[in-house]
Design a protein around this motif. Sequence first.
Motif, PDB file in Angstrom:
ATOM      1  N   GLY A   1       0.694  -1.237  -0.022  1.00  0.00           N
ATOM      2  CA  GLY A   1       0.244   0.179   0.217  1.00  0.00           C
ATOM      3  C   GLY A   1       0.926   1.089  -0.014  1.00  0.00           C
ATOM      4  N   LEU A   2       2.063   1.107   0.413  1.00  0.00           N
ATOM      5  CA  LEU A   2       2.942   2.617   0.796  1.00  0.00           C
ATOM      6  C   LEU A   2       4.033   2.393  -0.527  1.00  0.00           C
ATOM      7  N   LEU A   3       3.980   1.581  -1.414  1.00  0.00           N
ATOM      8  CA  LEU A   3       4.712   1.481  -2.585  1.00  0.00           C
ATOM      9  C   LEU A   3       4.275   2.150  -3.573  1.00  0.00           C
ATOM     10  N   ASP A   4       2.253   1.414  -3.243  1.00  0.00           N
ATOM     11  CA  ASP A   4       1.474   2.097  -4.760  1.00  0.00           C
ATOM     12  C   ASP A   4       1.028   3.336  -4.094  1.00  0.00           C
ATOM     13  N   ASP A   5       0.951   3.764  -3.006  1.00  0.00           N
ATOM     14  CA  ASP A   5       0.781   5.054  -2.718  1.00  0.00           C
ATOM     15  C   ASP A   5       2.319   6.384  -2.896  1.00  0.00           C
ATOM     16  N   LEU A   6       2.812   5.589  -2.793  1.00  0.00           N
ATOM     17  CA  LEU A   6       4.465   6.272  -3.729  1.00  0.00           C
ATOM     18  C   LEU A   6       4.486   6.271  -5.106  1.00  0.00           C
ATOM     19  N   GLY A   7       3.958   5.422  -5.062  1.00  0.00           N
ATOM     20  CA  GLY A   7       4.139   5.219  -7.311  1.00  0.00           C
ATOM     21  C   GLY A   7       2.860   6.304  -7.973  1.00  0.00           C
ATOM     22  N   SER A   8       1.777   6.327  -6.948  1.00  0.00           N
ATOM     23  CA  SER A   8       0.800   7.095  -8.317  1.00  0.00           C
ATOM     24  C   SER A   8       1.185   8.693  -7.393  1.00  0.00           C
ATOM     25  N   GLY A   9       1.922   9.154  -6.131  1.00  0.00           N
ATOM     26  CA  GLY A   9       2.540  10.199  -6.276  1.00  0.00           C
ATOM     27  C   GLY A   9       3.552  10.897  -7.304  1.00  0.00           C
ATOM     28  N   ALA A  10       4.497  10.050  -7.841  1.00  0.00           N
ATOM     29  CA  ALA A  10       5.827  10.603  -8.737  1.00  0.00           C
ATOM     30  C   ALA A  10       5.070  10.720 -10.237  1.00  0.00           C
ATOM     31  N   ARG A  11       4.223  10.142 -10.556  1.00  0.00           N
ATOM     32  CA  ARG A  11       4.004  10.227 -12.153  1.00  0.00           C
ATOM     33  C   ARG A  11       3.646  11.656 -12.395  1.00  0.00           C
ATOM     34  N   PRO A  12       3.799  11.725 -13.547  1.00  0.00           N
ATOM     35  CA  PRO A  12       3.560  13.452 -13.646  1.00  0.00           C
ATOM     36  C   PRO A  12       2.552  14.467 -13.724  1.00  0.00           C
ATOM     37  N   GLY A  13       2.553  14.917 -12.371  1.00  0.00           N
ATOM     38  CA  GLY A  13       1.290  15.962 -11.763  1.00  0.00           C
ATOM     39  C   GLY A  13       0.786  15.388 -11.347  1.00  0.00           C
ATOM     40  N   GLY A  14       1.247  14.180 -10.455  1.00  0.00           N
ATOM     41  CA  GLY A  14       0.459  13.673  -9.402  1.00  0.00           C
ATOM     42  C   GLY A  14      -1.023  13.584  -8.489  1.00  0.00           C
TER      43      GLY A  14
END
Length: 147
Positions: free
Chosen positions: A125-138
Amino acid sequence: MNPQFPLAGLLRLRRLEQDQAAARLGAANARLRALSAREDAARAEAERISSDVDGAAALRAVAAARASSLGMLAELHALAELADAERDEALLEFGAARARTIGLEKLEARHADAVAAADLAAEQGLLDDLGSGARPGGDRGDTGVTP
């Protein structure tokens, strides 16, 4: 999930009981081996009693030695039977203690598996949250393209 196994204290107690039962079984086995060795030695000693007699006194001495040896062998045999019964009882006790411990060990293993699965799910879940925040535009709704 609670990483501490809730029955850890009981499991420690069961393991101590199992260790004590194993010690009693070991002591009973050692007693039985010692009695068997004493019985073998007494038999060997009885076989060494000379049967050569040259008079009434020697005949009485041989008869007394044989009677003494037979009495000792009978006593050792009775003690060995008692020790064998004690060993059987200790073996049953150890088996019961081991069975009680195994049940708790299985519960502990299931608990550890559940804790590990919960930890992995939290990490994912933490990795998913971090991964979703790393996309351009967040999370701002930006497309990443500047006008």
